[in-house]
Motif scaffolding. Structure first.
Motif, PDB file in Angstrom:
ATOM      1  N   ALA A   1       0.857  -1.198   0.000  1.00 47.46           N
ATOM      2  CA  ALA A   1       0.000   0.000   0.000  1.00 47.46           C
ATOM      3  C   ALA A   1       0.890   1.244   0.000  1.00 47.46           C
ATOM      4  O   ALA A   1       2.007   1.212   0.516  1.00 47.46           O
ATOM      5  CB  ALA A   1      -0.918  -0.005   1.231  1.00 47.46           C
ATOM      6  N   PRO A   2       0.402   2.363  -0.576  1.00 50.65           N
ATOM      7  CA  PRO A   2       1.216   3.595  -0.620  1.00 50.65           C
ATOM      8  C   PRO A   2       1.189   4.356   0.716  1.00 50.65           C
ATOM      9  O   PRO A   2       0.611   5.433   0.824  1.00 50.65           O
ATOM     10  CB  PRO A   2       0.551   4.404  -1.744  1.00 50.65           C
ATOM     11  N   TYR A   3       1.808   3.760   1.736  1.00 56.59           N
ATOM     12  CA  TYR A   3       1.787   4.376   3.069  1.00 56.59           C
ATOM     13  C   TYR A   3       2.361   5.792   3.071  1.00 56.59           C
ATOM     14  O   TYR A   3       1.953   6.638   3.856  1.00 56.59           O
ATOM     15  CB  TYR A   3       2.617   3.560   4.075  1.00 56.59           C
ATOM     16  N   ALA A  19       3.983  15.969   8.901  1.00 58.69           N
ATOM     17  CA  ALA A  19       4.086  14.794   8.036  1.00 58.69           C
ATOM     18  C   ALA A  19       4.355  13.535   8.851  1.00 58.69           C
ATOM     19  O   ALA A  19       3.784  12.473   8.579  1.00 58.69           O
ATOM     20  CB  ALA A  19       5.203  14.999   7.008  1.00 58.69           C
ATOM     21  N   VAL A  20       5.221  13.640   9.850  1.00 60.36           N
ATOM     22  CA  VAL A  20       5.521  12.484  10.707  1.00 60.36           C
ATOM     23  C   VAL A  20       4.277  12.077  11.500  1.00 60.36           C
ATOM     24  O   VAL A  20       3.993  10.890  11.670  1.00 60.36           O
ATOM     25  CB  VAL A  20       6.697  12.799  11.653  1.00 60.36           C
ATOM     26  N   ILE A  21       3.520  13.081  11.965  1.00 62.09           N
ATOM     27  CA  ILE A  21       2.273  12.784  12.687  1.00 62.09           C
ATOM     28  C   ILE A  21       1.292  12.057  11.773  1.00 62.09           C
ATOM     29  O   ILE A  21       0.651  11.077  12.167  1.00 62.09           O
ATOM     30  CB  ILE A  21       1.643  14.085  13.237  1.00 62.09           C
ATOM     31  N   ILE A  26      -1.553   7.108   9.905  1.00 65.54           N
ATOM     32  CA  ILE A  26      -1.788   6.147   8.821  1.00 65.54           C
ATOM     33  C   ILE A  26      -1.285   4.759   9.208  1.00 65.54           C
ATOM     34  O   ILE A  26      -1.945   3.745   8.955  1.00 65.54           O
ATOM     35  CB  ILE A  26      -1.097   6.633   7.524  1.00 65.54           C
ATOM     36  N   ALA A  27      -0.102   4.719   9.851  1.00 71.28           N
ATOM     37  CA  ALA A  27       0.469   3.433  10.252  1.00 71.28           C
ATOM     38  C   ALA A  27      -0.425   2.722  11.267  1.00 71.28           C
ATOM     39  O   ALA A  27      -0.657   1.515  11.174  1.00 71.28           O
ATOM     40  CB  ALA A  27       1.866   3.648  10.828  1.00 71.28           C
ATOM     41  N   VAL A  28      -0.941   3.485  12.240  1.00 72.37           N
ATOM     42  CA  VAL A  28      -1.822   2.894  13.257  1.00 72.37           C
ATOM     43  C   VAL A  28      -3.099   2.360  12.612  1.00 72.37           C
ATOM     44  O   VAL A  28      -3.527   1.228  12.885  1.00 72.37           O
ATOM     45  CB  VAL A  28      -2.151   3.935  14.355  1.00 72.37           C
ATOM     46  N   LEU A  29      -3.693   3.156  11.736  1.00 73.93           N
ATOM     47  CA  LEU A  29      -4.920   2.728  11.057  1.00 73.93           C
ATOM     48  C   LEU A  29      -4.666   1.494  10.199  1.00 73.93           C
ATOM     49  O   LEU A  29      -5.471   0.561  10.178  1.00 73.93           O
ATOM     50  CB  LEU A  29      -5.476   3.863  10.198  1.00 73.93           C
ATOM     51  N   PHE A  30      -3.533   1.485   9.505  1.00 73.95           N
ATOM     52  CA  PHE A  30      -3.218   0.342   8.643  1.00 73.95           C
ATOM     53  C   PHE A  30      -2.970  -0.908   9.478  1.00 73.95           C
ATOM     54  O   PHE A  30      -3.374  -2.009   9.110  1.00 73.95           O
ATOM     55  CB  PHE A  30      -1.997   0.659   7.781  1.00 73.95           C
ATOM     56  N   GLY A  31      -2.301  -0.724  10.618  1.00 75.54           N
ATOM     57  CA  GLY A  31      -2.069  -1.853  11.516  1.00 75.54           C
ATOM     58  C   GLY A  31      -3.371  -2.432  12.047  1.00 75.54           C
ATOM     59  O   GLY A  31      -3.533  -3.654  12.137  1.00 75.54           O
ATOM     60  N   ASP A  35      -5.640  -6.653  11.110  1.00 75.62           N
ATOM     61  CA  ASP A  35      -5.845  -7.471  12.317  1.00 75.62           C
ATOM     62  C   ASP A  35      -4.877  -7.094  13.441  1.00 75.62           C
ATOM     63  O   ASP A  35      -4.235  -7.968  14.048  1.00 75.62           O
ATOM     64  CB  ASP A  35      -5.696  -8.958  11.984  1.00 75.62           C
ATOM     65  N   ASN A  36      -4.757  -5.775  13.683  1.00 82.48           N
ATOM     66  CA  ASN A  36      -3.895  -5.269  14.765  1.00 82.48           C
ATOM     67  C   ASN A  36      -2.455  -5.770  14.640  1.00 82.48           C
ATOM     68  O   ASN A  36      -1.809  -6.145  15.629  1.00 82.48           O
ATOM     69  CB  ASN A  36      -4.455  -5.663  16.144  1.00 82.48           C
ATOM     70  N   SER A  37      -1.952  -5.746  13.413  1.00 81.76           N
ATOM     71  CA  SER A  37      -0.608  -6.257  13.138  1.00 81.76           C
ATOM     72  C   SER A  37       0.451  -5.213  13.476  1.00 81.76           C
ATOM     73  O   SER A  37       0.494  -4.129  12.871  1.00 81.76           O
ATOM     74  CB  SER A  37      -0.483  -6.653  11.672  1.00 81.76           C
ATOM     75  N   LEU A  38       1.310  -5.525  14.422  1.00 80.41           N
ATOM     76  CA  LEU A  38       2.407  -4.630  14.787  1.00 80.41           C
ATOM     77  C   LEU A  38       3.434  -4.541  13.662  1.00 80.41           C
ATOM     78  O   LEU A  38       4.047  -3.491  13.441  1.00 80.41           O
ATOM     79  CB  LEU A  38       3.084  -5.127  16.074  1.00 80.41           C
ATOM     80  N   GLU A  39       3.593  -5.651  12.930  1.00 78.70           N
ATOM     81  CA  GLU A  39       4.557  -5.674  11.828  1.00 78.70           C
ATOM     82  C   GLU A  39       4.156  -4.692  10.725  1.00 78.70           C
ATOM     83  O   GLU A  39       4.978  -3.909  10.240  1.00 78.70           O
ATOM     84  CB  GLU A  39       4.663  -7.104  11.241  1.00 78.70           C
ATOM     85  N   PHE A  40       2.880  -4.733  10.333  1.00 76.60           N
ATOM     86  CA  PHE A  40       2.408  -3.810   9.296  1.00 76.60           C
ATOM     87  C   PHE A  40       2.481  -2.360   9.768  1.00 76.60           C
ATOM     88  O   PHE A  40       2.787  -1.457   8.993  1.00 76.60           O
ATOM     89  CB  PHE A  40       0.977  -4.165   8.875  1.00 76.60           C
ATOM     90  N   LEU A  41       2.179  -2.151  11.036  1.00 77.89           N
ATOM     91  CA  LEU A  41       2.268  -0.801  11.606  1.00 77.89           C
ATOM     92  C   LEU A  41       3.694  -0.285  11.500  1.00 77.89           C
ATOM     93  O   LEU A  41       3.927   0.869  11.086  1.00 77.89           O
ATOM     94  CB  LEU A  41       1.816  -0.819  13.072  1.00 77.89           C
ATOM     95  N   LEU A  42       4.667  -1.121  11.824  1.00 78.56           N
ATOM     96  CA  LEU A  42       6.074  -0.721  11.780  1.00 78.56           C
ATOM     97  C   LEU A  42       6.523  -0.422  10.360  1.00 78.56           C
ATOM     98  O   LEU A  42       7.184   0.596  10.102  1.00 78.56           O
ATOM     99  CB  LEU A  42       6.943  -1.836  12.387  1.00 78.56           C
ATOM    100  N   ILE A  43       6.151  -1.293   9.420  1.00 73.35           N
ATOM    101  CA  ILE A  43       6.535  -1.083   8.012  1.00 73.35           C
ATOM    102  C   ILE A  43       5.957   0.235   7.487  1.00 73.35           C
ATOM    103  O   ILE A  43       6.654   1.044   6.871  1.00 73.35           O
ATOM    104  CB  ILE A  43       6.046  -2.263   7.142  1.00 73.35           C
TER     105      ILE A  43
END
Length: 234
Positions: A1-3, A19-21, A26-31, A35-43
């Motif tokens: 996805a274009p995070y 921008a960082v905020i 976006i990272a939290v929403l995507f995570g 399914d509450n994935s910490l890995e996806f949130l980090l990426i």
């Protein structure tokens, strides 16, 4: 996805901190979506942060494509690392690595296309646009070079002075330079009425009464605004 798309646009339009905020949101929403994935949130967060910092203070639209690629590379490396740690197959990791790079490239291209739209909607002039305005081949500047060379030279001198002054006090040198280039475009309507454009000692004011001369001189401000609107200056 274009995070990194939104963080990159926010970095160019507003600044790095917002921008960082936005990257974090976006990272939290995507995570959460994954399914509450910490890995996806980090990426997503790492990709967005890199995109934000690389996009800050850029002055060429092509640099946005590079920023997108770097954000995509960050996502690719982070994803590949997490994939290998999770014992995923090398084929799957390699496939996702290439996809992340491709998405990063497309993100940069999309940012280039969307940026002018957001500039118009929110009435924001980015440093990219300011740099384009200072191109000496701009139609108004070309007209000044030919029709009002004295005013053109005067504008260049004022631009150099204000640019150095702005740099000394922490203001935007590029904004001051661009504004100074165009601050006297209204003199293009009657260039011969301004002393810097008069040649051979001919002064049209000698044949005008003082009130008429004053009207002509003061009118260059209004006429400058009208010219700026005609040429769609920001």
């Amino acid at each position: 996805a274009p995070y990194a798309l939104a963080p990159m646009l926010v970095a160019v339009l507003v600044g790095t901190a917002p921008a960082v905020i936005s990257a974090l949101i976006i990272a939290v929403l995507f995570g959460i979506i994954q399914d509450n994935s910490l890995e996806f949130l980090l990426i997503a967060f790492l990709s967005g942060v890199v995109g934000s910092f690389v996009s800050a203070n850029i002055r060429k639209r092509a640099m946005l494509v590079r920023a997108g690629l770097q954000a995509g590379a960050t996502a690719a490396i982070a994803g590949a690392s997490l994939g290998l740690l999770s014992n995923l197959s090398l084929g799957l990791v390699g496939q996702q690595f290439l996809i992340a790079l491709l998405v990063g490239l497309l993100t940069g291209i999309l940012a280039v296309g969307l940026l002018p739209i957001f500039e118009q909607i929110f009435n924001i002039t980015t440093e990219i646009t300011l740099l384009e305005l200072t191109d000496f081949n701009h139609p108004l500047l070309r007209r000044m070079q030919i029709e009002a060379p004295g005013t053109y030279h005067h504008s260049l001198m004022v631009a150099n002075l204000s640019e150095n002054a702005a740099a000394a006090i922490g203001a935007s040198p590029l904004l001051c330079r661009a504004c100074c280039f165009f601050h006297d475009i209204g003199k293009l309507v009657k260039p011969e009425y301004f002393v810097e454009n008069q040649k051979g000692g001919i002064n049209p004011h000698a044949h005008k009464n003082p009130s008429m001369s004053a009207l002509v001189i003061k009118a260059h401000v209004k006429e400058g605004v009208e010219l700026a609107r005609k040429y769609q200056q920001p």
